[in-house]
Design a protein around this motif. Structure first.
Motif, short mmCIF file in Angstrom:
data_model
loop_
_atom_site.label_atom_id
_atom_site.label_comp_id
_atom_site.label_asym_id
_atom_site.label_seq_id
_atom_site.Cartn_x
_atom_site.Cartn_y
_atom_site.Cartn_z
N UNK A 2 -5.04 -8.69 -2.49
CA UNK A 2 -5.81 -7.65 -1.80
C UNK A 2 -5.96 -8.02 -0.34
N UNK A 3 -5.79 -7.03 0.52
CA UNK A 3 -5.90 -7.27 1.96
C UNK A 3 -6.27 -5.99 2.67
N UNK A 4 -6.58 -6.10 3.96
CA UNK A 4 -6.86 -4.93 4.79
C UNK A 4 -5.71 -4.71 5.76
N UNK A 5 -5.31 -3.45 5.92
CA UNK A 5 -4.24 -3.11 6.85
C UNK A 5 -4.70 -1.99 7.77
N UNK A 6 -4.29 -2.03 9.05
CA UNK A 6 -4.67 -0.96 9.98
C UNK A 6 -3.67 0.20 9.92
N UNK A 7 -4.18 1.42 10.07
CA UNK A 7 -3.34 2.62 10.07
C UNK A 7 -3.64 3.43 11.32
N UNK A 41 0.50 5.87 20.30
CA UNK A 41 0.36 5.29 18.97
C UNK A 41 -0.13 3.85 19.10
N UNK A 42 -1.04 3.45 18.24
CA UNK A 42 -1.60 2.10 18.31
C UNK A 42 -0.53 1.07 17.99
N UNK A 43 -0.51 -0.02 18.73
CA UNK A 43 0.33 -1.16 18.38
C UNK A 43 -0.19 -1.76 17.07
N UNK A 44 0.71 -2.19 16.21
CA UNK A 44 0.29 -2.63 14.88
C UNK A 44 -0.61 -3.87 14.98
N UNK A 86 0.79 -1.22 0.00
CA UNK A 86 0.00 0.00 0.00
C UNK A 86 0.81 1.26 0.00
N UNK A 87 2.15 1.14 0.09
CA UNK A 87 3.01 2.32 0.10
C UNK A 87 3.58 2.59 -1.29
N UNK A 123 -7.84 0.07 6.11
CA UNK A 123 -7.99 0.32 4.68
C UNK A 123 -7.72 -0.93 3.88
N UNK A 124 -8.40 -1.04 2.74
CA UNK A 124 -8.09 -2.11 1.78
C UNK A 124 -6.93 -1.64 0.92
#
Length: 449
Positions: free
Chosen positions: A98-103, A119-122, A70-71, A233-234
């Motif tokens: 395709x996958x979902x990642x937390x930000x 900051x949230x832990x991944x 996603x980057x 986000x997807x």
């Protein structure tokens, strides 16, 4: 003069075949030319690509920085790698992943008049909770945590206290939630800050800086309010499959191309990627190129997403696969180059490299280690292949201190070249050894194999 009683002789009509045959030849020739022009072709091998070195490859890949899915750096690295394989004469197929990642979208920890950013832990999904801060001792079990009054409260601990215990962030979170915690605050005071995925628990799981932690730790026992915002986000990536048009995947060389957030991923896993590229270079213009696929898997750091998608989409050709060779973290000499291999492939590895270090996957009994999910054993992309009965060899040099950290900046091109050369020699030994494939669909139990 008398009228002619018979018509003058005329030229007979030519037989149909005399005009049909040339027309068929013209049409057939045109179709043949169109088919030849439109069918897939192997790109020409570029001489300059054959003479490139692992050092040059690393300088090229290094320029893109961290490569989480996603980057921008990830997408540019994908394009560059595909170009490198094409220059070696391999067409490249891009399989979507395709996958979902937390930000992380920020958070705060408020204790009395003190408010510090968090900051949230991944992997966590955020949330908001109130409770008393309960300081956890290092290595505490869930029972010990509950005995300290953690149920219904917010856990407070430091990275250093758990770093030497051999306990992952996932273990810490699971113990705390089993003890009834409503949230967790981790003071990030370790010398090397590693990214480790935690469960997607709907609770605020955060980290604060060492400087802010020094202000918070003396306030243990006081009421606190913890807020964490996370956006999911997807995102889309690709598996890169480099293979000659007519090549069969009798041997598959693999490595994952993504890195964790904020990490350049030199050893994990640019080293494996460059070793696969080195193997493809050695194989170019040799018979091995017609019997091998070279695959860079995406989203390994998010739970082997790419390799699982690859196996699911290629069940039938994988019946021809004699061995899957997975290269992960081969650029830092933590330990000598080692293998975790299928029992039938281990003797071949020892023959190719006498005295090769043999190890068992340390994560074989764990559900997840350092953010990598597992179904059978192991913590890298060989696992989905094992699920379908494919024999695998995991080629690895151990975890270095910069694993999953922003400090994963360097690798040894010589070690990368050594790993790629070993993989090629092992592949050649696998292809030369007797092998009886399973009956059709044996081990491929899903419909449509």
């Amino acid at each position: 003069m008398h009228a002619r009683s018979r018509p003058l002789p005329t030229r007979p009509r030519p037989p149909v075949w005399k005009w049909l045959l040339p027309a068929a030849l013209v049409l057939g020739g045109g179709w043949g030319a169109w088919y030849w022009a439109s069918r897939p072709h192997d790109p020409p091998v570029q001489t300059a690509a054959l003479s490139r070195t692992a050092s040059q490859d690393w300088r090229g890949l290094q320029a893109f920085g961290p490569r989480p899915v996603g980057s921008e750096g990830h997408d540019r690295a994908e394009e560059w790698l595909a170009d490198q394989f094409r220059a070696l004469g391999y067409p490249v197929t891009e399989q979507p992943v395709t996958l979902e990642r937390p930000y992380d979208r920020g958070g705060t920890l408020k204790v009395g008049s003190l408010s510090v950013p968090a900051a949230a832990l991944y992997g966590s999904r955020g949330g908001e909770q109130e409770g008393r801060l309960v300081r956890l001792p290092s290595g505490a079990t869930s029972e010990q945590m509950e005995a300290r009054g953690l149920r219904g409260q917010i856990a407070l601990t430091t990275c250093q206290e758990w770093d030497g215990e051999g306990v992952t962030r996932r273990d810490l979170v699971e113990r705390a939630t089993q003890a009834g915690a409503l949230g967790l605050v981790l003071v990030q005071d370790c010398a090397v800050r590693q990214l480790q995925r935690v469960p997607a628990t709907p609770l605020p799981l955060v980290q604060v800086s060492a400087a802010d932690g020094a202000k918070v730790l003396p306030l243990a026992g006081q009421p606190a309010r913890l807020t964490s915002k996370v956006e999911v986000r997807e995102v889309k990536g690709h598996n890169l499959i480099a293979a000659r048009v007519e090549a069969k995947p009798e041997v598959l060389f693999g490595a994952h191309l993504d890195s964790v957030n904020d990490s350049p991923g030199a050893n994990d896993n640019a080293s494996g990627v460059l070793a696969v590229l080195e193997a493809a270079r050695e194989a170019a213009r040799t018979p091995l190129a017609d019997r091998a696929w070279f695959v860079l898997f995406d989203a390994e750091e998010d739970g082997l997403v790419g390799s699982r998608a690859f196996v699911d989409a290629h069940r039938y050709p994988l019946r021809q696969t004699r061995a899957m060779l997975n290269l992960d973290m081969v650029g830092v000499n933590v330990e000598p180059l080692g293998v975790a291999a299928h029992a039938e492939l281990l003797p071949l590895a020892r023959r190719v490299r006498p005295g090769v270090r043999v190890f068992e996957d340390e994560a074989a009994t764990r559900r997840e280690t350092f953010g990598r999910s597992m179904n059978i054993s192991g913590n890298s992309d060989q696992v989905p292949f094992q699920s379908w009965g494919v024999r695998t060899v995991f080629i690895h040099r151990g975890l270095d201190r910069n694993y999953h950290a922003a400090t994963d900046l360097t690798l040894s091109p010589a070690l990368v070249r050594e790993a790629g050369d070993f993989a090629v020699k092992l592949a050649q030994a696998v292809l030369a050894a007797p092998w009886t494939p399973d009956e059709p669909c044996e081990g491929f139990r899903s419909g449509g194999c």
